[in-house]
Each structure stands twice: as structure tokens, then as C-alpha cells.
Scaffold this motif. Sequence first.
Motif, PDB file in Angstrom:
ATOM      1  N   ALA A 347       1.791   1.021  19.230  1.00 36.48           N
ATOM      2  CA  ALA A 347       2.849  -0.077  18.939  1.00 36.48           C
ATOM      3  C   ALA A 347       3.676   0.635  17.823  1.00 36.48           C
ATOM      4  CB  ALA A 347       3.450  -1.273  19.245  1.00 36.48           C
ATOM      5  N   GLU A 348       3.979   1.654  17.485  1.00 36.43           N
ATOM      6  CA  GLU A 348       4.112   2.221  16.031  1.00 36.43           C
ATOM      7  C   GLU A 348       5.374   2.558  15.249  1.00 36.43           C
ATOM      8  OE1 GLU A 348       3.239   6.195  16.122  1.00 36.43           O
ATOM      9  OE2 GLU A 348       1.196   6.101  16.653  1.00 36.43           O
ATOM     10  N   THR A 349       6.326   1.396  16.248  1.00 31.96           N
ATOM     11  CA  THR A 349       8.233   1.175  15.599  1.00 31.96           C
ATOM     12  C   THR A 349       7.844  -0.270  16.503  1.00 31.96           C
ATOM     13  OG1 THR A 349       8.438   3.689  15.426  1.00 31.96           O
ATOM     14  CG2 THR A 349      10.246   1.376  15.602  1.00 31.96           C
ATOM     15  N   LYS A 355      15.973  -4.922  12.639  1.00 29.46           N
ATOM     16  CA  LYS A 355      15.088  -4.289  11.907  1.00 29.46           C
ATOM     17  C   LYS A 355      13.852  -4.365  12.515  1.00 29.46           C
ATOM     18  CE  LYS A 355      16.868  -7.968   8.375  1.00 29.46           C
ATOM     19  NZ  LYS A 355      16.568  -9.788   7.913  1.00 29.46           N
ATOM     20  N   ASN A 356      13.495  -2.933  10.771  1.00 29.34           N
ATOM     21  CA  ASN A 356      11.958  -2.212  11.566  1.00 29.34           C
ATOM     22  C   ASN A 356      11.532  -3.498  10.751  1.00 29.34           C
ATOM     23  OD1 ASN A 356       9.531  -0.623  11.671  1.00 29.34           O
ATOM     24  ND2 ASN A 356      10.895   1.562  11.933  1.00 29.34           N
ATOM     25  N   VAL A 357       9.704  -3.782  11.471  1.00 30.18           N
ATOM     26  CA  VAL A 357       8.720  -5.109  11.352  1.00 30.18           C
ATOM     27  C   VAL A 357       8.134  -4.231  11.317  1.00 30.18           C
ATOM     28  CG1 VAL A 357      10.869  -7.153  11.497  1.00 30.18           C
ATOM     29  CG2 VAL A 357       8.779  -6.443  13.509  1.00 30.18           C
ATOM     30  N   PHE A 358       6.486  -4.640  10.434  1.00 29.42           N
ATOM     31  CA  PHE A 358       5.704  -4.895  10.972  1.00 29.42           C
ATOM     32  C   PHE A 358       4.286  -5.487  11.925  1.00 29.42           C
ATOM     33  CE2 PHE A 358       1.036  -4.543  10.197  1.00 29.42           C
ATOM     34  CZ  PHE A 358       0.271  -3.814   9.892  1.00 29.42           C
ATOM     35  N   GLU A 359       5.148  -6.559  11.794  1.00 28.01           N
ATOM     36  CA  GLU A 359       4.836  -7.563  12.720  1.00 28.01           C
ATOM     37  C   GLU A 359       5.682  -7.877  14.035  1.00 28.01           C
ATOM     38  OE1 GLU A 359       0.875 -10.686  12.390  1.00 28.01           O
ATOM     39  OE2 GLU A 359       2.463 -11.028  11.686  1.00 28.01           O
ATOM     40  N   ALA A 360       5.470  -8.002  15.225  1.00 24.88           N
ATOM     41  CA  ALA A 360       5.829  -9.077  15.507  1.00 24.88           C
ATOM     42  C   ALA A 360       5.662 -10.207  16.194  1.00 24.88           C
ATOM     43  CB  ALA A 360       6.136  -8.428  17.240  1.00 24.88           C
ATOM     44  N   LYS A 361       6.660 -10.994  16.248  1.00 21.79           N
ATOM     45  CA  LYS A 361       5.910 -13.228  16.286  1.00 21.79           C
ATOM     46  C   LYS A 361       6.171 -13.320  17.708  1.00 21.79           C
ATOM     47  CE  LYS A 361       5.189 -13.545  12.004  1.00 21.79           C
ATOM     48  NZ  LYS A 361       3.488 -14.349  11.414  1.00 21.79           N
TER      49      LYS A 361
END
Length: 522
Positions: A347-349, A355-361
Motif C-alpha cells: 500500500a504505497e499511496t 489528503k495523501n497520508v502516511f497512516e490510515a486510521k
Amino acid sequence: MVELLAPAGELDSGFAAFAYGADAVYLGLNKFSARAEAVNFTPDDLKFFTSYAHSLGKRVLVAVNTLIFDDEFRDLAETLYDIGEAKADGVIVQDLGVARFAKRNFPTLRLHASTQMAAHNEQGARALKDLGFKRVVLARELTFDEIANIAKRVPIEIETFVHGALCYSYSGLCMFSSIYTGRSANRGKCVYPCRESVCFDGKKGFAFSMRDLSLQESVRRLKQAGVAALKIEGRKKTPLYTAAVTDLYRNILDGTPDKALIQSKKDSVRTIFSRLTTTLYTQDRQNGAVADVETTGHRGLPVGSVEKAFSHGGRRFIQFKPSTDFARYDGLQIDLENAPKPFGFSAETLICGKKNVFEAKAGVPVAVALPDNAPYIAQNRPVYLSSSTAVKKAYPFTRPDPRDFAQDKIPVDVTVVLSENELFAQAGEQTASLPATLTAAQNAEAVEKNVRRAFEKSGESRATPGNLTLVNAQNLFAPVSALNDLRRDLYAKIDEDAAKRARAKRTAVIENALKNTAQPAA
């Protein structure tokens, strides 16, 4: 106390197992291991690891659990000798010939009967007890009542598997790989043809692909049954897997009351590696849910299902609402309709709220970009978390220094003599000398400190200095570099002599064992 026994296909797996609560570890050497294609251990690895285990009050068992041919008994004798020299706590054996050979020639080795002996009833366990085995690893196909009966009625330690891969056949009796490819499971070289797709009932599927055993909910019952050891399968798995599964069963075995904590540990295990699971026949011998005929391989932790698939900016995305947090570069897998294996990708994007995020909550819809080679993915397809950076970071462990756990150090008393033209050292029968032109010392105490400091450094040598005597009648000064050279020369001779003696002893024991192979038992 019930022993928690964890697998180690390599040194790091062993370190991880002990770090997360294993009481004992089982492993294989490079020969005669039923997991021949694991990394396995060298004899030196075994010595170091066993010494480390014993420093923790833990145990090491060595699997010599393949069938042996007559022309392999020299190699077998060498293997058993190395296990004895390492002071391992038990040898897991499949071949009765190996058991007889070990008992006659290496009587200090503690014999454990491998599950590949297929001991599945009371009389089988009694027979192994009569043959000198101290523990039997029961066949996996028994019910709880049968396990309890054997444990109660037979005076032998009982070990049972609680987690890991299963064989389609009764323990130790499968010849599928041998017949199919010439690579025998009973020689440690199974190619797992049971995991391949076959035609049955007019369609393709995985008729022989077993689910994984999972007896997490039955640990208390096994303890009450009188089982001596609970065994985790997985010598071909990663150190991370070993750490997580050991940690989970340690907490279950100890009765950790925090249910949320236990669930999080279960989730970690599923993220690292998971198939569908089964309790096999422990509850009911008529249990039909023992194979996964539709899918094969690692799935991961279920984290949601595809709500929609769409394209944006020339890229394809799926959107779902995850049930747990995950991060960029974690692995996802998606079940495809009528496909035996899921589609997996990194999952690179991740897009949340544009918003492009680093972590999905957890609980927040996220759009994940698909790679260019992604197949068509329909709505409502299950999504799994199959690799997690957070999980990988949750199981650190240390790697001890082998020099701190050497078993065969040689204590030596050393005499060092300084004269005008020579440095001389002696330890027992071994001597070393170094030509040198020495001058008067300004500080006699400093000279003695330098000598002691130089000879206390054993480095890789087996020599361990005890008493040190300095003879320096003329009060001479010796350079530290020269003292180090003298020490290295002396300790190298000690090592060489010790190695020569060890080889002679090893050869004598092995030759004697081979002479005994054809002799009738007393």
C-alpha cells in the motif's frame, strides 16, 4: 509446570523464542533434520545457543528425526557426538535404529520420540517408554480424552502440538512427496504437494491442503490432562513469526486476564502468517473442517471489504473502512472471486479525505492506490492486512555475543618472563617466545599492569587466564604491542593443542560407536 516449546529454524528464531517466553526450543542441525531446507544450526551454533539457553534456565532439544540409511551411520555418529558435546537437553528421533544406536553409544543423550513415530494410543506410548524414551510427541490426530488417558496411564512425558501446519496423513506416514517427486518427507525434503490444486468432484481445488492447527482455546484443558509440553510447529517460519506465536501462547499459558491484549496478540499472529485454522480431531473425530479446499497460502488479518473501486488521475483505487490502523508500505491482500490465491500488494499511496497520508486510521475510509498489474476487483471483496511495519517493530530481540557463552573455555595459569633479549610465556606444556631488546622500566607497577591487561584479552581464543605470574628480575619495560603478540602466539598454541585433543577424542568415540553397530544388544 507445562513447558512451552518453540521452533527455531535458525539462530535468530531461537533468540526470539526465548525473548518472548519459550521454556525450550527445538532445532535441527544440517543433517538428519525433518526440515532439511530450513537454515538450521551448525555444531558451533548449537554449542553457543545451548550455553545461552542454559544461562537463562531454558532447554534445547535437537531433532534428528529423519530415516537413516546404513551408509549414513558415520555421519549420524558425528551428529550425535556433537549434540552430546553441546550438552543439549534432548534428541527427537523418528528412526528406531537411530534410537538404538544412540542409546548404546551415546547414553547421556535424552531420547524423545518424534511425532513421526505416529504414537496414537496407550500401547504405542508404553512401547516407546520400554525402549528407553523419556518423552513421546503424540500423533496430532488424537482427541483430548485420548491424550489425557495416555498422560494418566503411561509413565512417560507427553508432548503435543498446539499450533502450526498439519500433514494430510497421520503423523509421519505421508509418502505423497516421495512418490510424486522422489523427495521424501521422512528424509526432511517434502515439497508439499498437498498444497497444490487437484481435480476432484468435477472441479479444481485443494483437496489435500490442511488448515493450520490452533488450540489457543484448549491450553487449559491440555494442562489439566497432564501434558508435559505444548509444541509450536514452524522451523521454516521467520523469527518474527516465532516471536509472535510464542508470545501469544506464553500469555495464554500464564492465564493473562487482559482479553484485549490477548486479542491484539492474536491479530499480530494473523498479520504475520495465517491460514484458516482447525482444532483437528481434539474435540470430535468426525470433524470435517480440517482442509481448506478453496484457497491456499497466507491470508493475513481481515481488516475490511472493498466499498468501491474507482479511477482518478490515471490511477486505480479501492476504498474501504479499515478495522485497524495500517501504514504506507504495509502489505494488503484482496480475495478475488473464483481465485485460489488473493492478490497482494504494497500500500504505497493512501488517501484519506483527499489528503495523501502516511497512516490510515481504524474506522476512517481510506482509498488505496492499486499497482498497474492489479486485476479487476469487485465490490465487497475481503481485504486483509498481510504485512505490518508496526507488528514487525513490536517484537524486538537481542542477539547475544557468542564469546560470552563459550562452553569449552580452557582455564590456564600463565607465567611471563621478561629478559633483555626475549619475551617468554608458558601455560602448562605450551610456550611462546619473542625476540626483543628490552630497556629499563621507569615504573614497575605499570609494566605489571600492562602484562596483566595483555593476557586477560582472550578474544576468540578458548584460553581463559587464571593466575598470572610475572618474572621481571631486571625491572624491564615491554611494549604493549609485543606483549599482545606474545599472548596471541601462546593462546594459538593452546587452541591448536585443544583442538587436536578434541579431534582425537571425537574420532575415538565415533569409531567405537561404529564398531558397536553390528553387535547384538547385551
